[in-house]
Motif scaffolding. Structure first.
Motif, short mmCIF file in Angstrom:
data_model
loop_
_atom_site.label_atom_id
_atom_site.label_comp_id
_atom_site.label_asym_id
_atom_site.label_seq_id
_atom_site.Cartn_x
_atom_site.Cartn_y
_atom_site.Cartn_z
N GLN A 63 -3.51 0.24 -8.86
CA GLN A 63 -4.80 0.01 -8.22
C GLN A 63 -5.84 1.03 -8.72
N HIS A 116 0.80 -1.22 0.00
CA HIS A 116 0.00 0.00 0.00
C HIS A 116 0.83 1.27 0.00
N GLN A 117 2.06 1.19 0.49
CA GLN A 117 2.86 2.41 0.50
C GLN A 117 3.67 2.57 -0.79
N LYS A 118 3.62 1.59 -1.69
CA LYS A 118 4.34 1.70 -2.97
C LYS A 118 3.54 2.53 -3.96
N SER A 119 4.21 3.48 -4.59
CA SER A 119 3.46 4.35 -5.52
C SER A 119 3.01 3.57 -6.75
N SER A 120 3.83 2.59 -7.17
CA SER A 120 3.44 1.81 -8.36
C SER A 120 2.16 1.02 -8.07
N LYS A 125 -0.20 1.91 -5.89
CA LYS A 125 -1.32 2.87 -5.83
C LYS A 125 -1.80 3.22 -7.24
N LYS A 126 -0.82 3.42 -8.12
CA LYS A 126 -1.15 3.79 -9.50
C LYS A 126 -1.92 2.66 -10.20
#
Ligand code: GDP
Length: 330
Positions: A301, A292-296, A298-299
């Motif tokens: 998702q 959940h803390q990875k930006s990739s 988040k993107k």
């Protein structure tokens, strides 16, 4: 905490000496959501786990108004008068929603909170029951290192929190009232099944006869449940927190339970099983946090979420695509 940050060694030393102020500070450190405190908190727990103890962890549940705090007050006082050190912790599912805590509140246990042999900690706040339960579980370890012999973990008998408390204690006590149906008391069948003892509280005055009747009824009802793996037959009894009756008898029951379960190794086996569950749950949490803390993540998702919202893809397939995409990087 930040104003007067205390080193781990000072905290550990203070805890081992039974210093309540440092114990309270240590628990505040455990409850901190500041990532810079995590390592310190972990060191603290490791140091405390290394200290042997002979504690008993007792979970207490029952609907609001059943008399939990009144019960803990007299029960706790009886134990401290026997020379035992008593810690009261709480898992309060409502506090994470309302931001206020109801359980473990010092004003609810006025006599016990003044007792130097007792330590009362209000329920930690948190955004999830799992988070709150984890903090309480860690607080148990710290209190044991501080020499507390009896750890009471209180919760409201209204939902998932009993399962969380049951997973961290040795003995689970359900307080009930006579005369009111289970539905009225909001007690689920599953909670009855978890109980090692049921105490019908407020067995005093005009309520006494009804309470005795309830003891018979519940004893009969419990016989219908499958036997417990550890061979313990749950006990049903009546008590009155205001008159102090049945309180000593309940302690006798808990001691009989402990003796029996230590003799047949179920006591230690249960704690081991609980440790395994806590390990697995913590791993799950870390994995979740990692993604959940990875930006990739988040993107990716967000992209799949949009497709689900627009009904372009099924939620299950979308989840699979997301996981495939994100694990490719590992
Ligand atoms: P909790 O919400 O479960 O913590 O319940 P409390 O301990 O705050 O008690 C709720 C109310 O019931 C209070 O007014 C208590 O004085 C009363 N109460 C608690 N225990 C007893 C008891 O054994 N007998 C009687 N008659 N009243 C009790």
């Amino acid at each position: 905490l930040r104003k007067q940050e205390v080193g781990v060694e000072i905290l550990v030393d203070g805890i081992f000496k039974g210093d309540q102020a440092l114990l309270a500070k240590a628990i505040t450190l455990l409850e901190s959501s500041n990532p810079s405190h995590f390592e310190k908190a972990n060191t603290l727990i490791e140091r405390c786990l290394a200290k042997p103890n002979d504690s008993i962890r007792i979970g207490i549940t029952g609907v609001p108004g059943v008399g939990k705090s009144s019960f803990i007050e007299v029960f706790g006082k009886m134990l401290t008068s026997m020379g035992k050190k008593v810690a009261v912790l709480a898992v309060d599912p409502t506090s994470s929603l309302s931001k206020g805590s109801i359980l473990g509140d010092k004003t609810r246990m006025q006599t016990l909170s003044k007792d130097p042999k007792a330590f009362i900690r209000p329920s930690p706040s948190g955004s999830s029951l799992g988070g709150v339960a984890k903090k309480t579980r860690e607080s148990i370890i710290i209190c044991e290192a501080a020499g507390y012999d009896v750890i009471l973990v209180e919760t409201v008998g209204v939902g998932q929190s009993e399962i969380a408390v049951h997973s961290m204690v040795d003995f689970f006590l359900l307080l009930k009232l006579s005369g009111a149906g289970d539905e009225l008391q909001g007690i689920k069948r599953g909670i009855m099944e978890m109980a090692d003892a049921i105490a019908i509280n407020k067995a005093d005055g005009s309520n006494l006869e009804k309470a005795k009747l309830a003891v018979t009824e519940f004893s009969r009802a419990l016989h219908l449940y499958p036997p417990k793996e550890n061979g313990w037959i749950p006990k049903v009894m009546a008590c009155s927190a205001t008159e102090g009756t049945g309180i000593k008898e309940l302690w006798d029951i808990i001691q009989a339970f402990t003796e029996q379960n230590r003799a047949n190794s179920h006591f230690i086996r249960n704690r081991k099983k609980q440790n395994i569950n806590w390990f697995l749950q913590t791993v799950d949490e870390h994995i979740k946090h990692f993604f959940h803390q990875k930006s990739s993540f988040k993107k990716a998702q967000a992209k799949m979420l949009k497709q689900v919202e627009e009904s372009k893809i099924s939620p299950f397939y979308a989840a699979q695509v997301l996981i495939n995409e994100i694990t490719k990087e590992l």
